[in-house]
Design a protein around this motif. Structure first.
Motif, PDB file in Angstrom:
ATOM      1  N   UNK A  17      -5.617 -38.476  41.562  1.00 41.89           N
ATOM      2  CA  UNK A  17      -5.279 -39.101  42.836  1.00 41.89           C
ATOM      3  C   UNK A  17      -6.536 -39.607  43.532  1.00 41.89           C
ATOM      4  N   UNK A  18      -7.631 -38.853  43.469  1.00 40.77           N
ATOM      5  CA  UNK A  18      -8.881 -39.309  44.071  1.00 40.77           C
ATOM      6  C   UNK A  18      -9.305 -40.644  43.467  1.00 40.77           C
ATOM      7  N   UNK A  19      -9.239 -40.741  42.157  1.00 42.50           N
ATOM      8  CA  UNK A  19      -9.626 -42.002  41.500  1.00 42.50           C
ATOM      9  C   UNK A  19      -8.708 -43.147  41.934  1.00 42.50           C
ATOM     10  N   UNK A  20      -7.411 -42.843  42.027  1.00 39.72           N
ATOM     11  CA  UNK A  20      -6.448 -43.889  42.395  1.00 39.72           C
ATOM     12  C   UNK A  20      -6.645 -44.346  43.832  1.00 39.72           C
ATOM     13  N   UNK A  21      -6.874 -43.421  44.748  1.00 44.55           N
ATOM     14  CA  UNK A  21      -7.094 -43.789  46.150  1.00 44.55           C
ATOM     15  C   UNK A  21      -8.403 -44.545  46.302  1.00 44.55           C
ATOM     16  N   UNK A  22      -9.404 -44.194  45.505  1.00 46.66           N
ATOM     17  CA  UNK A  22     -10.655 -44.955  45.523  1.00 46.66           C
ATOM     18  C   UNK A  22     -10.410 -46.402  45.090  1.00 46.66           C
ATOM     19  N   UNK A  23      -9.526 -46.608  44.138  1.00 44.98           N
ATOM     20  CA  UNK A  23      -9.161 -47.967  43.738  1.00 44.98           C
ATOM     21  C   UNK A  23      -8.490 -48.709  44.885  1.00 44.98           C
ATOM     22  N   UNK A  24      -7.643 -47.990  45.636  1.00 45.64           N
ATOM     23  CA  UNK A  24      -6.996 -48.624  46.783  1.00 45.64           C
ATOM     24  C   UNK A  24      -8.028 -49.008  47.838  1.00 45.64           C
ATOM     25  N   UNK A  25      -9.014 -48.131  48.063  1.00 43.17           N
ATOM     26  CA  UNK A  25     -10.080 -48.452  49.011  1.00 43.17           C
ATOM     27  C   UNK A  25     -10.815 -49.720  48.589  1.00 43.17           C
ATOM     28  N   UNK A  26     -11.127 -49.820  47.305  1.00 42.42           N
ATOM     29  CA  UNK A  26     -11.816 -51.004  46.796  1.00 42.42           C
ATOM     30  C   UNK A  26     -10.967 -52.255  46.977  1.00 42.42           C
ATOM     31  N   UNK A 131       0.931 -37.385  44.945  1.00 40.64           N
ATOM     32  CA  UNK A 131       1.601 -38.680  44.862  1.00 40.64           C
ATOM     33  C   UNK A 131       0.721 -39.653  44.093  1.00 40.64           C
ATOM     34  N   UNK A 132       1.331 -40.721  43.621  1.00 41.39           N
ATOM     35  CA  UNK A 132       0.600 -41.765  42.901  1.00 41.39           C
ATOM     36  C   UNK A 132       1.274 -43.099  43.195  1.00 41.39           C
ATOM     37  N   UNK A 133       0.659 -44.181  42.754  1.00 40.20           N
ATOM     38  CA  UNK A 133       1.140 -45.518  43.090  1.00 40.20           C
ATOM     39  C   UNK A 133       2.090 -46.062  42.026  1.00 40.20           C
ATOM     40  N   UNK A 134       3.033 -46.898  42.480  1.00 42.69           N
ATOM     41  CA  UNK A 134       3.836 -47.671  41.543  1.00 42.69           C
ATOM     42  C   UNK A 134       2.977 -48.810  40.990  1.00 42.69           C
ATOM     43  N   UNK A 135       3.502 -49.475  39.990  1.00 42.74           N
ATOM     44  CA  UNK A 135       2.785 -50.628  39.435  1.00 42.74           C
ATOM     45  C   UNK A 135       3.768 -51.763  39.194  1.00 42.74           C
ATOM     46  N   UNK A 136       3.239 -52.964  39.156  1.00 40.06           N
ATOM     47  CA  UNK A 136       4.015 -54.156  38.849  1.00 40.06           C
ATOM     48  C   UNK A 136       3.150 -55.045  37.972  1.00 40.06           C
ATOM     49  N   UNK A 138       1.582 -54.284  35.422  1.00 38.44           N
ATOM     50  CA  UNK A 138       0.378 -53.576  35.019  1.00 38.44           C
ATOM     51  C   UNK A 138      -0.634 -53.337  36.124  1.00 38.44           C
ATOM     52  N   UNK A 139      -0.348 -53.774  37.338  1.00 32.42           N
ATOM     53  CA  UNK A 139      -1.268 -53.601  38.457  1.00 32.42           C
ATOM     54  C   UNK A 139      -0.679 -52.620  39.469  1.00 32.42           C
TER      55      UNK A 139
END
Length: 448
Positions: A17-26, A131-136, A138-139
C-alpha cells in the motif's frame, strides 16, 4: 505552489500500500503541478516499522513529492511542541486525546490534520492500509484526480466539468469542501459471517446502527446497504456529481477535505470505536457545503490479523463501541441537520462552538437505551455461539465500562473541539516560522 497532504495512517504491515500511495502522490504532482506531502503515520511494531522504513527509503525520487514517515515517538514530539505553543489547558490530557494508547480512527487522522497545517497544506487526502486501487486498461485509477481537480474551488465554476450537478443553487458560490468516493470488495465492517450464520440476527445487530424513526421499508433498505460501499462493480469510466454528498456514499479510505473544515473541527478521538472518523463527512453535508462524489472507488480487503481470534475479538469490541456511540452521534447529526446553514458564520466558515454544543447535548442521553443495545448484542452473539459467544463474554465483562465510555467519549470530543482552533493555529504558526516542522525537518532520503 499549492501544497497538499496525502496521508496513510497505519498500525500494520502494508508495504504494498505504501508503494501504491507513493505512485498516487507522483501522479498528483505530475498531472496537477502541486507539491504533495506524502505523510505516513506509523504505529506499527518495531519489526514492521523497520520494514516500512526500508520500503520508503527505496521509493524512487519524484519531483514535487516529499515523504514524511513518522513513528509514534516522532508524532508525540511534534504534538508536544504544538500543544505547548497553543497554550491550551490540560496539555497532557490533550496529548492523550491526540495520541491515545489504544486504536483511535479519529485521533490518527487528527494528527494528520495538525501535521498538514504545520506543513502548510491546503487539504488532506486520506487512504487506508487495508485497501488498494482499481485499474483500467492496466493503469491504476487514482481518486487524487478528482480530489485535486475540484477541492477548494468555487462550486459554480465546476458545474460544467462534472458529469452532473445536483447542488442546491443557493450553495453554488461556496467552495467545494469535500471530494470522496467509496470502496468495492469486502465489506468495511466484518459482519458478513453473521449474515451467513443467521440473517435475522444480522438484521437485528446491524439495525442498531440505523437512526430511529425511519419507516420500516427504509430501515430494511439501510440495513441492506450498510457497510457494503459501492458493491462489487468494477470501474469502467468516470462519473462525478457536484452535490451535497450523502455520508452513506463515501468512505474514509477515499476522502479529501479542505482545510476550511478540518482546521476548525476535529474528528472524535474515541478509542476502539469503528466509524468514529466519519464525523466531518456528516458536518460537511449538514452544513450544506458543496462536495463532489466520484466513482474511483478503492478496493477494500480484510487483513489476516482481523481474521485471527485475537483480531476477531478486538474488532467486535470496536463494533460494540460503535453501536453504543451511534445514539450519541445520531443525536448530533439530527441537530446539525436541523441547524443547516446556521452551522456557518457570516463568512461561510464552520462554527466550532455550535458543533461542540450539539456534542455536549448528546452526553445527556439516557444510558438505558445503550443498556438495551448491549442486551441485543449479547443475546444475538450467544445465539450464534462459538467465538461470538466468547465475544459476548468479553463484552459482558466490560459492560459497565462500555456504558460509561459512550458518554465520556463524547464529552472528550467536545473538549477537543474547544481546543482545536488553538491547536491548528499553533501548528500553522509552526510552519510559518521555519521551512519544515521541527519533528520532521529532514525529508526522507531519496524523495525530492
Amino acid at each position: 505552489m499549492r501544497r497538499v497532504c496525502l496521508t496513510l495512517p497505519t498500525n500494520r504491515e502494508c508495504a504494498a500500500t505504501i508503494r501504491a500511495v507513493a505512485e498516487e502522490a507522483a501522479y498528483g504532482a505530475r498531472h496537477f503541478g502541486v507539491e504533495v506531502r506524502l505523510l505516513i503515520l506509523d504505529s506499527s511494531d518495531p519489526a514492521v516499522l523497520a520494514g516500512h522504513r526500508a520500503v520508503v527509503a527505496a521509493l524512487p525520487p519524484v519531483p514535487g513529492v516529499v515523504t514524511h514517515h513518522l513513528d509514534e515517538a516522532e508524532q508525540r514530539g511534534f504534538l508536544r511542541e504544538v500543544i505547548a505553543a497553543s497554550g491550551v489547558a490540560e496539555p497532557d490530557r490533550v496529548l492523550d486525546l491526540m495520541l491515545p494508547s489504544g486504536v483511535s480512527y479519529g485521533a490518527c487522522t487528527n494528527r494528520a490534520f495538525l501535521i498538514a497545517e504545520a506543513l502548510g497544506c491546503v487539504s488532506v487526502h486520506r487512504r487506508d492500509s487495508d485497501s488498494r486501487y482499481q485499474s483500467l486498461d492496466g493503469e491504476p485509477v487514482f481518486p487524487f484526480h478528482h480530489e485535486l481537480a475540484g477541492l477548494g474551488r468555487r462550486a459554480a465554476d465546476l458545474a460544467g466539468q462534472v458529469t452532473r450537478s445536483r447542488l442546491d443553487p443557493a450553495c453554488a458560490d461556496r467552495p467545494v469542501a469535500m471530494v470522496g468516493g467509496s470502496f468495492v470488495g469486502e465489506m468495511s465492517v466484518d459482519v458478513a459471517e453473521i449474515e451467513q450464520l443467521d440473517p435475522a440476527v444480522y438484521e437485528e445487530v446491524v439495525g442498531l446502527s440505523i437512526p430511529a424513526g425511519y419507516p420500516e421499508i427504509w430501515h430494511r433498505n439501510l440495513i441492506a446497504e450498510s457497510f457494503r460501499g459501492a458493491g462489487t462493480t468494477a470501474f469502467t469510466g468516470d462519473r462525478t456529481t457536484l452535490t451535497g454528498v450523502n455520508p452513506m456514499r463515501v468512505d474514509m479510505c477515499n476522502i479529501a477535505l479542505d482545510r476550511e473544515v478540518y482546521a476548525r473541527v476535529p474528528l472524535p478521538p474515541a478509542t476502539d470505536t469503528i466509524g468514529s472518523d466519519y464525523f466531518l463527512i456528516h458536518l460537511v453535508h449538514d452544513a450544506r457545503l458543496p462536495g463532489i462524489l466520484h466513482n474511483r472507488h478503492i478496493v477494500n480487503f480484510h487483513t489476516g490479523e482481523r481474521r485471527s481470534e485475537s483480531g476477531f475479538l478486538a474488532y467486535h469490541v470496536r463494533l460494540a463501541k460503535y453501536l453504543l456511540a451511534a445514539p450519541h452521534f445520531n443525536a448530533v447529526y439530527a441537530d446539525m441537520k436541523e441547524a443547516g446553514g446556521a452551522l456557518l458564520d457570516d463568512e461561510g466558515h464552520v462554527r466550532p462552538s455550535a458543533v461542540a454544543g450539539f456534542v455536549r447535548d448528546s452526553t445527556r442521553l439516557d444510558r438505558a437505551e445503550n443498556a438495551e443495545r448491549l442486551d441485543v448484542v449479547d443475546r444475538s452473539y450467544r445465539k450464534l455461539g462459538g467465538r461470538y459467544a466468547t465475544a459476548a463474554d468479553v463484552l459482558g465483562a466490560r459492560r459497565e465500562r462500555l456504558l460509561d465510555e459512550a458518554g465520556q467519549d463524547m464529552a472528550e470530543f467536545a473538549r477537543l473541539i474547544d481546543h482545536w482552533e488553538a491547536l491548528t493555529r499553533a501548528a500553522r504558526s509552526h510552519h510559518s516560522g521555519s521551512a519544515e516542522p521541527g519533528a520532521f525537518h529532514e525529508p526522507v532520503k531519496g524523495i525530492a
